[in-house]
Write a protein that holds these residues in place. Structure first.
Motif, PDB file in Angstrom:
ATOM      1  N   MET A 110       0.765  -1.093  -0.150  1.00 51.63           N
ATOM      2  CA  MET A 110       0.057   0.016   0.150  1.00 51.63           C
ATOM      3  C   MET A 110       0.765   1.292   0.150  1.00 51.63           C
ATOM      4  O   MET A 110       0.222   2.328  -0.164  1.00 51.63           O
ATOM      5  N   GLY A 111       2.139   1.141   0.289  1.00 51.31           N
ATOM      6  CA  GLY A 111       2.860   2.325   0.188  1.00 51.31           C
ATOM      7  C   GLY A 111       2.633   3.324   1.202  1.00 51.31           C
ATOM      8  O   GLY A 111       3.008   4.752   1.161  1.00 51.31           O
ATOM      9  N   PHE A 112       2.216   3.057   2.498  1.00 52.13           N
ATOM     10  CA  PHE A 112       2.020   3.837   3.685  1.00 52.13           C
ATOM     11  C   PHE A 112       3.150   4.359   3.975  1.00 52.13           C
ATOM     12  O   PHE A 112       4.522   3.880   3.871  1.00 52.13           O
ATOM     13  N   GLU A 113       3.226   5.743   4.824  1.00 51.29           N
ATOM     14  CA  GLU A 113       4.325   6.402   5.151  1.00 51.29           C
ATOM     15  C   GLU A 113       5.012   5.477   6.181  1.00 51.29           C
ATOM     16  O   GLU A 113       4.491   5.087   7.132  1.00 51.29           O
ATOM     17  N   LYS A 114       6.328   5.456   6.124  1.00 49.63           N
ATOM     18  CA  LYS A 114       7.042   4.813   6.935  1.00 49.63           C
ATOM     19  C   LYS A 114       7.427   5.492   8.114  1.00 49.63           C
ATOM     20  O   LYS A 114       7.686   6.689   8.062  1.00 49.63           O
ATOM     21  N   LYS A 115       7.337   4.955   9.250  1.00 44.21           N
ATOM     22  CA  LYS A 115       7.642   5.835  10.633  1.00 44.21           C
ATOM     23  C   LYS A 115       8.995   5.331  10.930  1.00 44.21           C
ATOM     24  O   LYS A 115       8.923   3.935  11.510  1.00 44.21           O
ATOM     25  N   LEU A 116       9.916   6.053  11.266  1.00 41.22           N
ATOM     26  CA  LEU A 116      11.206   5.417  11.432  1.00 41.22           C
ATOM     27  C   LEU A 116      11.519   5.969  12.951  1.00 41.22           C
ATOM     28  O   LEU A 116      12.697   5.425  13.475  1.00 41.22           O
ATOM     29  N   GLY A 117      10.795   6.680  13.436  1.00 44.11           N
ATOM     30  CA  GLY A 117      10.927   7.203  14.843  1.00 44.11           C
ATOM     31  C   GLY A 117       9.760   8.121  15.460  1.00 44.11           C
ATOM     32  O   GLY A 117       8.599   8.102  14.544  1.00 44.11           O
ATOM     33  N   ALA A 118      10.133   8.951  16.210  1.00 40.70           N
ATOM     34  CA  ALA A 118       9.244   9.917  16.797  1.00 40.70           C
ATOM     35  C   ALA A 118       9.890  11.165  16.917  1.00 40.70           C
ATOM     36  O   ALA A 118      11.226  11.252  17.866  1.00 40.70           O
ATOM     37  N   ARG A 119       9.314  12.375  16.795  1.00 36.39           N
ATOM     38  CA  ARG A 119       9.931  13.670  17.441  1.00 36.39           C
ATOM     39  C   ARG A 119       9.150  14.197  18.522  1.00 36.39           C
ATOM     40  O   ARG A 119       7.897  14.505  18.367  1.00 36.39           O
ATOM     41  N   PHE A 120       9.705  14.818  19.720  1.00 35.07           N
ATOM     42  CA  PHE A 120       8.841  15.544  20.727  1.00 35.07           C
ATOM     43  C   PHE A 120       9.636  16.817  20.748  1.00 35.07           C
ATOM     44  O   PHE A 120      10.793  17.032  20.915  1.00 35.07           O
ATOM     45  N   LEU A 121       8.512  17.602  20.836  1.00 38.52           N
ATOM     46  CA  LEU A 121       9.120  19.325  20.726  1.00 38.52           C
ATOM     47  C   LEU A 121       8.431  19.981  22.010  1.00 38.52           C
ATOM     48  O   LEU A 121       7.570  19.563  22.617  1.00 38.52           O
ATOM     49  N   ARG A 122       9.321  20.756  22.760  1.00 39.07           N
ATOM     50  CA  ARG A 122       8.925  21.537  23.853  1.00 39.07           C
ATOM     51  C   ARG A 122       9.526  22.909  23.730  1.00 39.07           C
ATOM     52  O   ARG A 122      10.789  22.962  24.146  1.00 39.07           O
ATOM     53  N   GLY A 123       8.656  23.759  23.155  1.00 38.45           N
ATOM     54  CA  GLY A 123       9.336  25.183  23.031  1.00 38.45           C
ATOM     55  C   GLY A 123      10.403  25.074  21.786  1.00 38.45           C
ATOM     56  O   GLY A 123      10.211  24.485  20.739  1.00 38.45           O
TER      57      GLY A 123
END
Length: 414
Positions: A68-81
């Motif tokens: 299906m070619g779904f977007e690959k998730k290689l990790g995650a980003r967390f932002l705080r300011g």
């Protein structure tokens, strides 16, 4: 009233139901699936974690999804300011998958269900469970289809993968309050017309507005992006005076310095959905002749995307144990199912609680980073919460709090 006879009845055609039914079919079990809704249908839970890939592969569902070619998730980003913390699943403690997908669930779940049908499994959509009676491990389930016709399904075992429908917990009075404080979410999809090229445009991110309030951004390969706000229920309710979910989500986006330019003036593709007090629990995970999986049992919080991982873990585990039981083996459901699943739930519950106390955020954004600590936390975020070689799994109830307190003292002394 007509009657059907099967070995295993699976309630719900979501990821958990598809994993369990596919595994049972592979092992020559006569399995039937009933699903109350019609697919495709909108559902939350669009960010997966690597542990689910083990289940899709073992159930024989991975090839259909991969096409299906779904977007690959290689990790995650967390932002705080201005602070940024990025977890890379390829740099985690222990073995396991290094990537997964971020998906529009309507499409994703529909592919799973159609693949189940392709495997020869009898799956009935728009069929609602209205009652169930047990005689030992044997059961008689009454269902009603979209035309109002009823029938009985006789089964030797039932796996409840009904998700938020929570069929057996309602029918058998198994529901109980969650251990987590009340939180709610509002989300929608947008045509991501301001998406930047490269990694920035496709990276899943969590922007912390306040300690207990955060915005999720989940880009899909079809050019759309899921945007949602999560926070204490009373906070979410205050985002709009009259319960207008569009107004509430617009205001939430305006609170994100990082994402307001990207999403501030983009139209929502559907009226934002409000998930109120979503965490839930049950008195027990199994009984004579049945097991509860996924959101039909425990649902914690979307902050670490653990929902589908527990759903498919429960579905696969229940299917394996049911198969053994059908083959005449004695199965210790307390030890091999309930205790096992709840250990993972307890680990993630600790992480959710410590996220909202701020202790886990303290570890995420601490500089300089401790590579060993980060790798071990990354393994938990990837869903490998049964690996007791990982100290942040084995002593999860104290590790985060103690290290956060140490960091806070260091800061005070500095």
């Amino acid at each position: 009233m007509s009657k059907e006879f099967v070995d295993v009845l699976v309630i719900g055609a979501g990821p958990s139901g598809c994993v369990s039914s596919s595994y049972l079919k592979k092992n020559n079990v006569n399995v039937k699936v009933v699903e109350k809704t019609k697919f495709p249908r909108l559902v939350v839970g669009e960010s997966l974690i690597p542990r689910v890939m083990d289940h899709f592969e073992e159930a024989g569902l991975f090839p259909a999804l991969d096409k299906m070619g779904f977007e690959k998730k290689l990790g995650a980003r967390f932002l705080r300011g201005k602070e940024v913390c990025i977890f890379d699943f390829s740099n985690k403690f222990g073995e396991g998958w290094d990537w997964t997908w971020q998906v529009p669930r309507a499409d994703f779940d529909n592919v799973l269900a159609q693949e189940v049908i392709n495997k020869g499994i009898d799956l009935e959509f728009e069929t609602e469970v209205t009652g169930i009676e047990f005689n030992g491990t044997d059961s008689v389930t009454t269902v009603k289809n979209k035309n109002g016709e009823t029938k009985e399904i006789h089964a030797k075992f039932v796996i409840d993968s009904s998700g938020y429908g929570r069929v057996l917990p309602r029918l058998l009075d198994l529901e109980k309050p969650s251990k987590l404080s009340p939180h709610s979410a509002i989300f929608s999809h947008v045509k991501d017309i301001n998406r930047e090229a490269g990694t920035e445009g496709t990276l899943i991110s969590f922007d912390i507005i306040e300690t207990e309030v955060w915005l999720w951004v989940i880009p899909f390969s079809n050019g759309n992006t899921s945007v949602g706000i999560v926070g204490p229920t009373e906070y979410i309710d205050r985002l709009s005076k009259n319960g207008d979910t569009t107004e509430a989500l617009r205001k939430a986006i305006s609170l994100s310095d990082y994402y307001v330019k990207r999403f501030g003036d983009v139209d929502f593709l559907f009226e934002p959905k409000h998930l109120k007090d979503y965490s839930c629990s049950v008195k027990k995970l199994y009984g004579d002749g049945f097991a509860l999986t996924g959101n039909a049992s425990e649902f914690l919080d979307p902050v670490f995307s653990s929902g589908m991982a527990f759903a498919t873990e429960g579905g696969m585990t229940a299917a394996k144990l049911a198969l053994r039981q059908l083959n005449g083996e004695k199965v210790d459901w307390q030890k091999e199912f309930a205790d096992y699943i709840l250990y993972g739930v307890d680990v993630f519950t600790t992480y959710v609680k410590e996220w909202y106390t701020g202790n886990l955020q303290e570890l995420f954004f601490h500089q300089p980073e401790n590579p060993d600590v980060k790798r071990k936390i990354c393994a938990v975020l990837a869903g490998y919460v049964w690996d007791k070689k990982n100290t942040f799994v084995r002593i999860h109830d104290t590790a985060i709090k103690n290290l956060a307190e140490f960091i806070k003292k260091e800061k005070q002394q500095a």
